[in-house]
Design an enzyme around this catalytic site. Structure first.
Site, PDB file in Angstrom:
ATOM      1  N   GLY A  13       0.778  -1.237   0.000  1.00 20.63           N
ATOM      2  CA  GLY A  13       0.000   0.000   0.000  1.00 20.63           C
ATOM      3  C   GLY A  13       0.808   1.285   0.000  1.00 20.63           C
ATOM      4  N   ASN A  15       1.720   3.110  -2.555  1.00 16.77           N
ATOM      5  CA  ASN A  15       1.117   4.094  -3.472  1.00 16.77           C
ATOM      6  C   ASN A  15      -0.122   4.719  -2.848  1.00 16.77           C
ATOM      7  OD1 ASN A  15       2.398   4.417  -6.256  1.00 16.77           O
ATOM      8  ND2 ASN A  15       2.556   2.213  -5.904  1.00 16.77           N
ATOM      9  N   ARG A  62     -14.515 -16.054 -10.115  1.00 15.06           N
ATOM     10  CA  ARG A  62     -14.014 -14.683 -10.307  1.00 15.06           C
ATOM     11  C   ARG A  62     -15.134 -13.695 -10.635  1.00 15.06           C
ATOM     12  NH1 ARG A  62      -9.061 -12.643 -11.475  1.00 15.06           N
ATOM     13  NH2 ARG A  62      -8.203 -14.643 -12.078  1.00 15.06           N
ATOM     14  N   MET A  87      -3.717  -6.910  -6.978  1.00 19.98           N
ATOM     15  CA  MET A  87      -3.022  -7.932  -7.746  1.00 19.98           C
ATOM     16  C   MET A  87      -3.939  -9.035  -8.290  1.00 19.98           C
ATOM     17  SD  MET A  87      -0.105  -6.642  -7.778  1.00 19.98           S
ATOM     18  CE  MET A  87       0.925  -7.935  -8.463  1.00 19.98           C
ATOM     19  N   ASN A 104      -5.102   2.899 -12.757  1.00 17.05           N
ATOM     20  CA  ASN A 104      -4.141   1.903 -12.293  1.00 17.05           C
ATOM     21  C   ASN A 104      -2.734   2.463 -12.439  1.00 17.05           C
ATOM     22  OD1 ASN A 104      -3.212  -0.713 -11.448  1.00 17.05           O
ATOM     23  ND2 ASN A 104      -2.682  -1.158 -13.580  1.00 17.05           N
ATOM     24  N   HIS A 106       1.140   1.006 -13.191  1.00 22.29           N
ATOM     25  CA  HIS A 106       1.845  -0.197 -13.642  1.00 22.29           C
ATOM     26  C   HIS A 106       3.346   0.106 -13.646  1.00 22.29           C
ATOM     27  CE1 HIS A 106       2.343  -4.022 -15.637  1.00 22.29           C
ATOM     28  NE2 HIS A 106       3.241  -3.436 -16.407  1.00 22.29           N
TER      29      HIS A 106
END
Ligand code: GRF
Length: 210
Positions: A13, A15, A62, A87, A104, A106
Site C-alpha cells: 500500500g 502508493n 471470479r 493484484m 491503475n 503499472h
C-alpha cells in the site's frame, strides 16, 4: 470541491499512502483489499479510514467475486476508483461498470512489459530506460489510455530490487499527480489518448534517479 475515492489494494500500500498524504482534493471513502492481511488495510485503519477486507479465496468464482466487489465499491458512491497494487485481474463486467473512473499504476513504461515481473524482464531485455505508467483501465490488460509516465535510467549494476526501488519513488510522485488531475476534472480521453486540460504541465517525468 472534493471527489470521493475508493482504493483497491492487495499488499503493502505504499502508493495508497503516497496518495493519502499528498494533500489532494479527495476524500478516501473506503480502502478495500482482497487480502485481509494487507499492510495497506492497517495503514487505512491507522488514519481512521474505512478498511474493508473481501477475501477472494472465499469466493472461487471470479465473476461472482468481482460482482460482490463492484457492489461494495458502488455502496461508497465513488467518483474515482484507484487500483494501488491490486493484484488480481478484473473481469470485463467489473471494468465496464467503472470505465472512465478507474485508474491503475503499472511498474513499466507501457506498452512495454505489461503483466508481472516487469523489472526482471526489463533487466533481461537490457533496456536502458525503464519506469512506470498511470493509465485508465480498460478491458485490454495494461493497455488503457495513458495519463502520465515517469522514466528512470537503468544502471549497469542494477538488480530487480534496486531498479524497483528507483521506479517506486517515481510511482509515488506520478500517482498522486494523476489523481489530482482527475479530481480537478482535467483528464479528457480522446481516441484512446489522454489530454490534460488547462495548462502545459507535462505528462512525462524524466528522472535522473538515484
Ligand atoms: C507497485 O509497484 C505498482 O506499480 C504495482 O504494484 C505495486 C504496488 O506497490 N501495480 P504498493 O502496494 O503500492 O506499495
Amino acid at each position: 470541491m472534493t471527489i470521493r475515492v475508493v482504493v483497491l489494494l492487495s499488499g503493502r500500500g505504499s502508493n495508497f499512502q503516497a496518495i493519502a498524504e499528498a494533500g489532494l482534493p479527495i476524500e478516501i471513502v473506503a480502502v478495500i483489499s482482497n487480502r485481509p492481511q494487507a499492510a495497506g488495510l492497517e495503514y487505512a485503519r491507522s488514519r481512521g479510514l474505512k478498511a474493508v477486507a473481501l477475501d477472494h479465496t472465499q469466493h472461487p468464482d471470479r465473476v461472482a467475486f468481482d460482482a460482490l466487489l463492484a457492489d461494495e465499491i458502488e455502496g461508497h458512491e465513488p467518483d474515482l476508483v484507484v487500483l494501488a497494487g491490486y493484484m488480481r485481474i478484473l473481469s470485463p463486467a467489473f471494468i465496464a461498470r467503472f470505465e472512465g473512473r478507474l485508474l491503475n499504476i503499472h511498474p513499466s513504461l507501457l506498452p512495454m512489459f505489461p503483466g508481472l515481473r516487469t523489472h526482471e524482464r526489463a533487466l533481461a531485455e537490457g533496456v536502458k530506460i525503464h519506469g512506470c505508467t498511470v493509465h485508465f483501465v480498460t478491458a485490454d490488460l495494461d493497455h488503457g489510455p495513458i495519463v502520465i509516465q515517469a522514466a528512470v535510467p537503468v544502471r549497469a549494476d542494477d538488480t530487480s530490487d534496486t531498479l524497483a526501488a528507483r521506479v517506486l519513488a517515481q510511482e509515488h510522485c506520478i500517482y498522486p499527480l494523476a489523481v489530482r488531475w482527475f479530481a480537478e476534472g482535467r483528464l479528457e480521453i480522446n481516441g484512446g489518448r489522454v489530454n490534460l486540460k488547462g495548462d502545459s504541465t507535462s505528462q512525462s517525468v524524466l528522472s535522473t534517479g538515484v
